[in-house]
Design an enzyme around this catalytic site. Structure first.
Site, PDB file in Angstrom:
ATOM      1  N   ASP A 150       0.779  -1.238   0.000  1.00 39.05           N
ATOM      2  CA  ASP A 150       0.000   0.000   0.000  1.00 39.05           C
ATOM      3  C   ASP A 150       0.809   1.286   0.000  1.00 39.05           C
ATOM      4  O   ASP A 150       0.449   2.248  -0.674  1.00 39.05           O
ATOM      5  CB  ASP A 150      -0.941   0.012   1.205  1.00 39.05           C
ATOM      6  CG  ASP A 150      -2.108  -0.927   1.020  1.00 39.05           C
ATOM      7  OD1 ASP A 150      -2.441  -1.212  -0.134  1.00 39.05           O
ATOM      8  OD2 ASP A 150      -2.677  -1.370   2.023  1.00 39.05           O
TER       9      ASP A 150
ATOM     10  N   TYR B  59     -10.054  -1.199   3.839  1.00 38.54           N
ATOM     11  CA  TYR B  59      -9.381  -1.294   5.140  1.00 38.54           C
ATOM     12  C   TYR B  59      -9.019   0.076   5.688  1.00 38.54           C
ATOM     13  O   TYR B  59      -8.644   0.985   4.935  1.00 38.54           O
ATOM     14  CB  TYR B  59      -8.112  -2.141   5.032  1.00 38.54           C
ATOM     15  CG  TYR B  59      -8.265  -3.531   5.605  1.00 38.54           C
ATOM     16  CD1 TYR B  59      -8.305  -3.740   6.977  1.00 38.54           C
ATOM     17  CD2 TYR B  59      -8.385  -4.636   4.774  1.00 38.54           C
ATOM     18  CE1 TYR B  59      -8.462  -5.015   7.503  1.00 38.54           C
ATOM     19  CE2 TYR B  59      -8.536  -5.916   5.285  1.00 38.54           C
ATOM     20  CZ  TYR B  59      -8.579  -6.095   6.660  1.00 38.54           C
ATOM     21  OH  TYR B  59      -8.738  -7.355   7.187  1.00 38.54           O
TER      22      TYR B  59
END
Length: 735
Positions: free
Chosen positions: A377, A465
């Protein structure tokens, strides 16, 4: 999950959509009235933001602002850096853009700006600088993509020139931009074959919500082009579209050519999970909770917080001082953390720089629509770029101080990501130290001290998330680094709506968390860069192995004991550590040239937590890219270019750059400037309680003093007395 959501009607990228939501006031005086007050507590709790959402800044940015906001915008637009590590200012970002516009290689076509941030000065320059000195030369690090090639540049703002330019230095590409992702969805939605496939599944285009997924790297077929995967959901009947996947369709898009390369399309007969009971918002909830309500609770500070933020980035609290800033890739960076000596008051260095270097999330599913879901990420999307404005009184308590991120858009323009960091003091009834003496010897001692800590928090909302990053400072010198996981599962559609329908051959790729919805098993690994400078730059690393020693017969009733066996690690190869529960060690970073009064070297130890390790084969393509998770602890020789555990260019990278590559050089690390790396790990086997939104799960590790102080540094801390703590009752003021 490492993804971006674009609104199905306007194709606006999720982070722009969320950042543009109305930012409601931070002011909520509770038991005391801030009207007319200039106290620190009132200033912090009612701090006005620069705007109600994301602000793109230029010389005319203040023309439509309110009076209060205009003043703040003017300050930001005309700001000057006050510390060598301060992020680039608006004038500096605009100057970089102007320099690149006139740069000969970019005259024909201005490149997409994927990353633009401060190129930090040499460490020696930063350490030598004192407040009031002239700042070291200001430089910018720029990463762009033009005509399919990556360009890494250094721009000297003082000279007004590009002083370094490398093309395609490694495999892989830089962080994708919001424009990249928006165009990928536009391309997908315009494709006739895609539209037919969606219609064949009975989903209206008006109910379609699609997200963009990074593809990882799985061989040469996808090299030479920047690609993205697109997955879609039905948002009919719910805002929580993640719980309604349209399973069996994945679109591969070339981001540069803006064309669909491939449509994987199968299992059209699979049902789409229903939308009932998936909404996680508070207002639509219409069922009783069957729980006795908890009365409102808040930590009140009638005299205001005990910390200050000076010059925009210098945080001072109790015995700590550190530099704090937002970063588009790392999210939150702590620099030059120092603590006052408890005996002399001398400021002593602990850590030069600490931040989350990479976040690796591999999913455990081998099917065509899932095998590539092995996200990194920080290097693919950016932790700061995905950080949303924090929610006052819920993400952060009253009296929190909020800090903005000043980032750069794809066209090189600066913009504000508002209120993405908060700083606050925490007291939860914890105890700093205590002892009560049994009265058998005539002593009536009962001593206890409360534990109050300081927290710097940032939350990255990376698609489904949410990652909560806390740096918590204690007065006893300990630094606790926490990561919390919340948000939504990434579920997989299935024909099954009950486990009784599943055969015993383990045909599912994860637990059934709701009807027709599988929670796919996955991992989370967060690797931290920790440049420890214990009383100076040159440090060493020691492994203190706890060894079982058997006693000689007749010497003691005991048959065995533990003894610490301390070994100084000489090279990077020796400092690659896999943690072992039944073969324990402590791991110390220490200064061999500074010793305590009894003669021990001053140091800090890392206290591991969240010790889940990657179980993937080392030659599995995702693990080749994420080789930094092959060990929980690494120690490397300091090199200012070695910041990102997954390498500088992560998107579609092969693993030819990064922590494992650097460590393989096997440099000497004894009495050198060294960097400690730690990976916090989670194995996640989903369950029904994770549906439709997950309760937060947290884990942490500690950086703890070891012989750093001459004795307990909070020995003389003041206890709480009733007269010091005003009582705030229902409907009352402070008494």
């Amino acid at each position: 999950m490492e993804i971006y959501f674009l609104n199905r009607f306007s194709f606006v990228v999720f982070i722009f959509f969320a950042a543009a939501l109305t930012w409601y006031t931070l002011s909520n005086p509770g038991c005391f009235d801030c009207t007319g007050s200039n106290s620190l507590g009132c200033t912090f709790s009612s701090r006005k933001h620069l705007g109600s959402g994301l602000q793109v800044l230029n010389s005319n940015s203040n023309s439509n602002s309110s009076q209060g906001q205009s003043h703040n915008l003017n300050e930001l637009i005309n700001a000057t850096p006050l510390h060598p590590l301060d992020p680039l200012t608006v004038p500096e970002i605009n100057q970089v853009k102007a320099i690149l516009t006139k740069y000969e290689p970019f005259l024909a076509s201005f490149p997409v700006i994927n990353s633009l941030s401060l190129d930090e000065p040499d460490k020696s320059q930063v350490l030598a600088w004192k407040k009031g000195d002239t700042l070291p030369p200001r430089k910018a690090s720029v990463i762009t993509v033009l005509d399919g090639h990556t360009h890494v540049l250094i721009v000297d703002l003082g000279l007004g020139l590009v002083i370094s330019h490398a093309t395609d230095p490694y495999s892989g590409y830089p962080i994708v931009t919001n424009d990249d992702l928006k165009e990928a969805l536009v391309t997908t939605y315009a494709n006739n074959d895609f539209r037919k496939s969606i219609a064949a599944r009975g989903v209206k285009m008006s109910d379609l919500s699609c997200i963009t997924l990074s593809p990882g790297w799985f061989g040469p077929d996808e090299e030479g082009k920047r690609i993205v995967k697109v997955e879609c959901f039905s948002s009919e009947g719910t805002t929580n579209f993640y719980m309604r996947p349209i399973e069996g369709i994945v679109v591969t898009v070339d981001m540069d050519k803006k064309e669909v390369l491939k449509i994987f399309d199968k299992n059209r007969g699979l049902p789409i999970p229903k939308g009932e009971n998936t909404d996680y918002r508070y207002v639509p909830q219409n069922k009783p909770m069957h729980m006795k309500p908890i009365n409102p609770i808040s930590m009140e500070q009638p005299n205001g917080p005990s910390f200050t933020v000076q010059d925009g980035h210098i945080v001072t609290w109790a015995n700590w001082v550190f530099h704090l800033k937002a970063d588009q890739r790392a999210g939150l960076i702590i620099s030059q953390a120092s603590i006052q000596d408890s005996e002399t008051g001398e400021p002593r260095s602990v850590m030069y720089k600490g931040f989350a270097s990479e976040l690796y999330v591999p999913y455990m599913d081998t099917e065509e629509g899932w095998y590539f879901r092995t996200y990194m990420d920080a290097g693919e999307f950016g932790l700061g770029a995905t950080a949303m404005p924090l929610v006052p009184l819920n993400d952060c308590p009253r009296n929190a101080y909020y800090m903005d991120g000043l980032f750069v858009a794809a066209d090189g323009s600066p913009f504000i990501q508002p209120n993405i960091i908060c700083i606050f003091e925490r007291y939860a009834g914890d105890i700093g130290w205590r002892h009560s003496e049994l009265p058998v010897n005539g002593f009536q001692n009962r001593e206890s001290r409360p534990k109050v800590t300081l927290v710097a928090r940032m939350i990255a909302s990376i698609g489904n998330y949410d990652y909560i990053f806390d740096w918590e400072f204690q007065t006893d010198g300990l630094i606790r680094v926490k990561v919390g996981l919340s948000g939504m599962l990434m579920v997989k559609g299935t024909k099954h709506d009950n486990v009784d329908q599943v055969y015993e051959n383990n045909e599912l790729d994860g637990p059934l968390v709701s009807e027709n919805a599988i929670g796919v098993v996955h991992d989370h690994f967060i690797t931290f860069h920790l440049d420890m400078d214990i009383d100076g730059t040159n440090n060493s690393f020691a492994k203190v192995h706890l060894v079982k020693e058997k006693t000689l017969a007749g010497n003691s009733p005991r048959k065995s004991i533990l003894k610490p066996n301390r070994k100084i690690v000489k090279t990077e190869d020796e400092a690659q550590i896999k943690l072992k529960l039944y073969d324990p060690s402590e791991f110390h970073v220490f200064n061999p040239l500074r010793r305590s009064r009894p003669g021990n070297p001053t140091g800090y130890k890392i206290v591991p937590g969240g010790t889940s390790a990657s179980l993937l084969d080392l030659d599995d393509p995702p693990q080749l890219r994420a080789a930094f998770t092959n060990n929980q602890i690494w120690v490397t020789r300091y090199n200012r270019s070695e910041q990102w555990a997954g390498g500088l260019l992560v998107y579609q990278s092969k693993g030819d750059d990064g922590l494992a590559v650097w460590s393989a050089r096997n440099r000497s690390i004894e009495n050198k400037d060294v960097v400690l790396w730690y990976t916090l790990g989670f194995h996640h086997v989903p369950c029904q309680e994770d549906f439709p939104v997950m309760p937060t799960v947290m884990s942490s590790f500690d950086l703890k003093p070891v012989n750093f102080f001459e004795s307990n540094p909070i020995l003389r801390a003041k206890p709480n007395f009733e007269k010091d703590l005003p009582v705030c009752g229902a409907g009352s003021s402070y008494l």
